[in-house]
Design a protein around this motif. Structure first.
Motif, PDB file in Angstrom:
ATOM      1  N   GLY A   1       0.787  -1.220   0.000  1.00  0.00           N
ATOM      2  CA  GLY A   1       0.000   0.000   0.000  1.00  0.00           C
ATOM      3  C   GLY A   1       0.822   1.275   0.000  1.00  0.00           C
ATOM      4  N   VAL A   2       2.145   1.194   0.156  1.00  0.00           N
ATOM      5  CA  VAL A   2       2.981   2.394   0.117  1.00  0.00           C
ATOM      6  C   VAL A   2       4.074   2.204  -0.926  1.00  0.00           C
ATOM      7  N   PRO A   3       3.731   1.752  -2.134  1.00  0.00           N
ATOM      8  CA  PRO A   3       4.734   1.449  -3.138  1.00  0.00           C
ATOM      9  C   PRO A   3       5.500   2.670  -3.555  1.00  0.00           C
ATOM     10  N   GLY A   4       6.726   2.507  -3.831  1.00  0.00           N
ATOM     11  CA  GLY A   4       7.514   3.627  -4.296  1.00  0.00           C
ATOM     12  C   GLY A   4       7.893   4.599  -3.226  1.00  0.00           C
ATOM     13  N   VAL A   5       6.981   4.906  -2.330  1.00  0.00           N
ATOM     14  CA  VAL A   5       7.211   5.988  -1.372  1.00  0.00           C
ATOM     15  C   VAL A   5       8.440   5.716  -0.519  1.00  0.00           C
ATOM     16  N   MET A   6       8.554   4.527   0.064  1.00  0.00           N
ATOM     17  CA  MET A   6       9.684   4.232   0.932  1.00  0.00           C
ATOM     18  C   MET A   6      10.985   4.069   0.167  1.00  0.00           C
ATOM     19  N   GLU A   7      10.918   3.803  -1.107  1.00  0.00           N
ATOM     20  CA  GLU A   7      12.123   3.754  -1.929  1.00  0.00           C
ATOM     21  C   GLU A   7      12.557   5.150  -2.353  1.00  0.00           C
ATOM     22  N   VAL A   8      11.597   6.045  -2.520  1.00  0.00           N
ATOM     23  CA  VAL A   8      11.917   7.416  -2.940  1.00  0.00           C
ATOM     24  C   VAL A   8      12.496   8.224  -1.781  1.00  0.00           C
ATOM     25  N   LEU A   9      12.041   7.976  -0.560  1.00  0.00           N
ATOM     26  CA  LEU A   9      12.580   8.696   0.584  1.00  0.00           C
ATOM     27  C   LEU A   9      14.048   8.345   0.783  1.00  0.00           C
ATOM     28  N   PRO A  10      14.850   9.283   1.313  1.00  0.00           N
ATOM     29  CA  PRO A  10      16.300   9.066   1.397  1.00  0.00           C
ATOM     30  C   PRO A  10      16.662   7.955   2.376  1.00  0.00           C
ATOM     31  N   PRO A  11      17.749   7.226   2.102  1.00  0.00           N
ATOM     32  CA  PRO A  11      18.103   6.068   2.928  1.00  0.00           C
ATOM     33  C   PRO A  11      18.469   6.414   4.358  1.00  0.00           C
ATOM     34  N   ASP A  12      18.988   7.625   4.579  1.00  0.00           N
ATOM     35  CA  ASP A  12      19.417   8.019   5.920  1.00  0.00           C
ATOM     36  C   ASP A  12      18.379   8.869   6.631  1.00  0.00           C
ATOM     37  N   ALA A  13      17.126   8.810   6.200  1.00  0.00           N
ATOM     38  CA  ALA A  13      16.070   9.601   6.837  1.00  0.00           C
ATOM     39  C   ALA A  13      15.988   9.269   8.327  1.00  0.00           C
ATOM     40  N   SER A  14      15.891  10.315   9.149  1.00  0.00           N
ATOM     41  CA  SER A  14      15.726  10.108  10.582  1.00  0.00           C
ATOM     42  C   SER A  14      14.309  10.456  11.031  1.00  0.00           C
ATOM     43  N   PHE A  15      13.491  10.995  10.098  1.00  0.00           N
ATOM     44  CA  PHE A  15      12.071  11.172  10.398  1.00  0.00           C
ATOM     45  C   PHE A  15      11.259  11.013   9.125  1.00  0.00           C
ATOM     46  N   ILE A  16      10.034  10.536   9.276  1.00  0.00           N
ATOM     47  CA  ILE A  16       9.069  10.442   8.177  1.00  0.00           C
ATOM     48  C   ILE A  16       7.715  10.845   8.747  1.00  0.00           C
TER      49      ILE A  16
ATOM     50  N   SER B   1      13.600   2.259   2.477  1.00  0.00           N
ATOM     51  CA  SER B   1      13.123   0.870   2.591  1.00  0.00           C
ATOM     52  C   SER B   1      14.267  -0.083   2.934  1.00  0.00           C
ATOM     53  N   GLN B   2      15.522   0.338   2.696  1.00  0.00           N
ATOM     54  CA  GLN B   2      16.684  -0.486   3.032  1.00  0.00           C
ATOM     55  C   GLN B   2      17.218  -0.182   4.432  1.00  0.00           C
ATOM     56  N   ASN B   3      16.606   0.799   5.105  1.00  0.00           N
ATOM     57  CA  ASN B   3      17.047   1.211   6.442  1.00  0.00           C
ATOM     58  C   ASN B   3      16.225   0.429   7.475  1.00  0.00           C
ATOM     59  N   ARG B   4      16.809  -0.638   7.984  1.00  0.00           N
ATOM     60  CA  ARG B   4      16.051  -1.549   8.853  1.00  0.00           C
ATOM     61  C   ARG B   4      15.545  -0.862  10.117  1.00  0.00           C
ATOM     62  N   ALA B   5      16.367   0.017  10.710  1.00  0.00           N
ATOM     63  CA  ALA B   5      15.948   0.681  11.951  1.00  0.00           C
ATOM     64  C   ALA B   5      14.715   1.546  11.724  1.00  0.00           C
ATOM     65  N   MET B   6      14.696   2.296  10.614  1.00  0.00           N
ATOM     66  CA  MET B   6      13.542   3.141  10.330  1.00  0.00           C
ATOM     67  C   MET B   6      12.317   2.313   9.962  1.00  0.00           C
ATOM     68  N   MET B   7      12.504   1.282   9.155  1.00  0.00           N
ATOM     69  CA  MET B   7      11.363   0.480   8.729  1.00  0.00           C
ATOM     70  C   MET B   7      10.755  -0.297   9.893  1.00  0.00           C
ATOM     71  N   THR B   8      11.569  -0.641  10.899  1.00  0.00           N
ATOM     72  CA  THR B   8      11.026  -1.269  12.106  1.00  0.00           C
ATOM     73  C   THR B   8      10.052  -0.332  12.800  1.00  0.00           C
ATOM     74  N   LEU B   9      10.376   0.960  12.819  1.00  0.00           N
ATOM     75  CA  LEU B   9       9.474   1.943  13.417  1.00  0.00           C
ATOM     76  C   LEU B   9       8.230   2.148  12.553  1.00  0.00           C
ATOM     77  N   VAL B  10       8.415   2.210  11.228  1.00  0.00           N
ATOM     78  CA  VAL B  10       7.263   2.373  10.332  1.00  0.00           C
ATOM     79  C   VAL B  10       6.284   1.230  10.531  1.00  0.00           C
TER      80      VAL B  10
END
Length: 326
Positions: free
Chosen positions: A43-58, A195-204
């Protein structure tokens, strides 16, 4: 421009990585907006790939849900006033009411570097945005005419402020600050996204992304310590009243329980004064390492709360400002 569009919003759906239902206010989720497909985040295709890999907030906002809410009916004019100030002339010269045209947005990046931001917005078409920028520039309502480089558009926001705009499709805009079109092209290609940032995706995975507003923040990534915690994440739903759940992740389960006890004590001591006076249904609990606050008001309870707030001197200034809107 990024700040103005960031008033507007996204939500789209995803579940938890362990297969359990997402944490969040207990209510049937509304249909998620149609957004591009992102592998691994239903349901969030593309979006998590477009956001920067080192994002600290979304942060995501669903503007369609927001417009349909009781709170928007009450405070919508303030949003329009804010947009008119940040993007002067857009509605008058272009006929675009951004609070109506925009369906959702997601904003992500780093705490301490504005040039790390990426904004994704679904709503106004490429032709609408480019045509509006040209009209604003010709009317001298914009610092300089837009400059096109293939499918990208360079926008001068001020003497030393530039942003680049591109599109995932005809109605999904991606914007990055700074004079670096190569960075925008990389984000449009989905190169090494968050989407490759495991720490952020765990929070998402912990938030209900079908809510009206959702967000995750890696507090431990900020240069200045924030709340002495690792992360803050949560959701706000404005479908059928008001519901929110927010969690502060700390170092241990023992610390979470100690903080929950402290917050309960503070709430009990101040519960007779605003704003805590109006939060009698607030739940406070420790869940593993998370200090979690949760509250749910149905439409009738929210209406009653707004009626009380209108008469409270602490909040009356909001309605006085509303009365001054044209």
């Amino acid at each position: 421009m990024l700040a103005a569009l960031a008033l507007l919003g996204l939500a789209a759906g995803c579940g938890r990585a362990d297969g359990a239902p997402p944490r969040g206010p207990a209510q049937p989720p509304p249909p998620a907006p149609a957004v591009p497909d992102v592998p691994g985040v239903p349901g969030v295709p593309g979006v998590m790939e477009v956001l920067p890999p080192d994002a600290s907030f979304i942060v995501g906002v669903d503007v369609v849900q927001l417009r349909a809410s009781q709170l928007y009916a009450e405070f919508g004019p303030l949003m329009h006033t804010a947009l008119d100030g940040l993007l002067p002339g857009v509605e008058e010269r272009c006929g675009l009411d951004l609070a109506v045209v925009v369906r959702w947005f997601v904003l992500g990046g780093g705490f301490d570097d504005d040039n790390s931001l990426v904004l994704i917005v679904e709503g106004p078409s490429k032709d609408q945005v480019r045509g509006c920028l040209a009209r604003l520039a010709s009317a001298e309502a914009w610092p300089a005419p837009p400059r096109h480089q293939g499918d990208l558009t360079r926008v001068a926001l001020g003497p030393d402020e530039v942003a680049w705009l591109g599109w995932l499709d005809e109605v999904t805009l991606v914007a990055t600050p700074g004079d670096d079109p190569a960075r925008l092209r990389a984000r449009l290609a989905g190169t090494d996204g968050v989407s490759q940032n495991r720490a952020m995706m765990t929070l998402v995975d912990q938030v209900l992304t079908t809510a009206t507003l959702w967000g995750v923040l890696r507090l431990d990534q900020a240069e200045t310590a924030l709340l002495d915690a690792e992360a803050l994440f949560g959701t706000v739903s404005l479908v059928s009243g008001l519901a929110f759940e927010t969690s502060l992740r700390v170092a241990s389960a023992e610390e979470a329980e100690a903080r929950a006890t402290q917050v309960r004590d503070q709430f009990a001591q101040a519960s007779h004064t605003p704003p805590l006076l109006y939060l009698k249904g607030l739940e406070i609990e420790a869940i593993d390492r998370d200090l979690t606050l949760r509250m749910r008001l149905d439409d009738a309870a929210l209406s009653d709360l707004l009626s009380v707030l209108r008469e409270d001197p602490t909040f009356r200034v909001l309605w006085e400002r509303m009365d001054q809107q044209p």
